[in-house]
Design a protein around this motif. Structure first.
Motif, PDB file in Angstrom:
ATOM      1  N   ASP A   1       4.269  -5.136   9.163  1.00 20.58           N
ATOM      2  CA  ASP A   1       4.214  -5.570   7.769  1.00 20.58           C
ATOM      3  C   ASP A   1       4.952  -4.627   6.817  1.00 20.58           C
ATOM      4  O   ASP A   1       4.779  -4.699   5.611  1.00 20.58           O
ATOM      5  N   THR A   2       5.801  -3.745   7.358  1.00 19.66           N
ATOM      6  CA  THR A   2       6.678  -2.917   6.530  1.00 19.66           C
ATOM      7  C   THR A   2       7.866  -3.779   6.105  1.00 19.66           C
ATOM      8  O   THR A   2       8.453  -4.481   6.926  1.00 19.66           O
TER       9      THR A   2
ATOM     10  N   ARG B   1       5.826  -0.585  10.625  1.00 17.70           N
ATOM     11  CA  ARG B   1       4.853  -1.518  11.187  1.00 17.70           C
ATOM     12  C   ARG B   1       5.356  -2.945  11.030  1.00 17.70           C
ATOM     13  O   ARG B   1       6.369  -3.179  10.386  1.00 17.70           O
TER      14      ARG B   1
ATOM     15  N   ARG C   1      -3.657   0.390  -3.325  1.00 17.46           N
ATOM     16  CA  ARG C   1      -2.865  -0.826  -3.505  1.00 17.46           C
ATOM     17  C   ARG C   1      -1.977  -0.687  -4.744  1.00 17.46           C
ATOM     18  O   ARG C   1      -2.417  -0.245  -5.793  1.00 17.46           O
TER      19      ARG C   1
ATOM     20  N   HIS D   1       0.828  -1.214   0.000  1.00 17.92           N
ATOM     21  CA  HIS D   1       0.000   0.000   0.000  1.00 17.92           C
ATOM     22  C   HIS D   1       0.858   1.258   0.000  1.00 17.92           C
ATOM     23  O   HIS D   1       1.944   1.280   0.571  1.00 17.92           O
TER      24      HIS D   1
ATOM     25  N   GLU E   1       5.051  -0.107   2.663  1.00 13.97           N
ATOM     26  CA  GLU E   1       4.165  -0.203   3.818  1.00 13.97           C
ATOM     27  C   GLU E   1       3.095  -1.266   3.559  1.00 13.97           C
ATOM     28  O   GLU E   1       2.650  -1.443   2.433  1.00 13.97           O
ATOM     29  N   ARG E   2       2.705  -1.919   4.592  1.00  8.76           N
ATOM     30  CA  ARG E   2       1.609  -2.892   4.553  1.00  8.76           C
ATOM     31  C   ARG E   2       1.722  -3.858   3.375  1.00  8.76           C
ATOM     32  O   ARG E   2       0.833  -3.955   2.543  1.00  8.76           O
TER      33      ARG E   2
ATOM     34  N   THR F   1       1.139  -7.058   1.647  1.00  8.34           N
ATOM     35  CA  THR F   1       0.068  -8.026   1.912  1.00  8.34           C
ATOM     36  C   THR F   1       0.297  -9.391   1.291  1.00  8.34           C
ATOM     37  O   THR F   1      -0.382 -10.339   1.648  1.00  8.34           O
TER      38      THR F   1
END
Length: 151
Positions: free
Chosen positions: A69-70, A67, A12, A7, A91-92, A94
């Motif tokens: 999920d970084t 974070r 996305r 993201h 970032e993030r 997924t």
């Protein structure tokens, strides 16, 4: 085509999976004074200094705090006849998704590093990132030396 999805703000984005050499956890970076604000710093990768670009800042969003999920996505870039390693702080992150079909449009002229938009098999649209077009020539020269200026 398989892509790695992450993201920038609420949107996305994706990198072609074939372009990603390694996915690394977020790490401490050495600051690079005088570099554009989207240059997050230098990563010490087993003694090799690797410049890292913050994709959120490059995309015009403020950098989020690191974070769980970084990730730092390691890619190779062509630069003046050589291959240079670059880290992309995403970032993030997924995971991996598959594109349903060929991309729908040619990309964004104002941001050459943005590629085409495509539909994901998991649902929704993804904006592709083109690693070879991430750095302006003057930024490549700053990060890799004058011989590293992007072609």
């Amino acid at each position: 085509m398989n892509v790695l999805v992450f993201h920038i703000g609420p949107e996305r984005y994706a990198l072609p999976l074939a372009a990603v050499l390694r996915v690394l956890p977020a790490a401490r970076l050495k600051a690079l004074p005088g570099a554009p604000d989207y240059v997050a710093g230098l990563l010490d990768l087993h003694g090799e200094p690797v410049p890292v670009i913050d994709l959120s800042r490059l995309g015009g969003s403020p950098a989020e705090t690191v974070r769980y999920d970084t990730r730092i996505l390691l890619v190779d870039l062509p630069a003046a006849g050589a291959t240079r390693r670059l880290g992309l702080r995403a970032e993030r992150v997924t995971g991996v998704e598959t594109l349903l079909e060929a991309p729908l449009d040619p990309g964004v002229l104002a941001a050459p590093w943005l590629g085409a938009v495509a539909r994901s098999a998991a649902g929704g649209m993804l904006q592709l990132i083109e690693p070879a077009r991430l750095l302006a020539p003057e930024v490549a020269a700053l990060l890799f030396g004058s011989e590293g200026a992007a072609a």
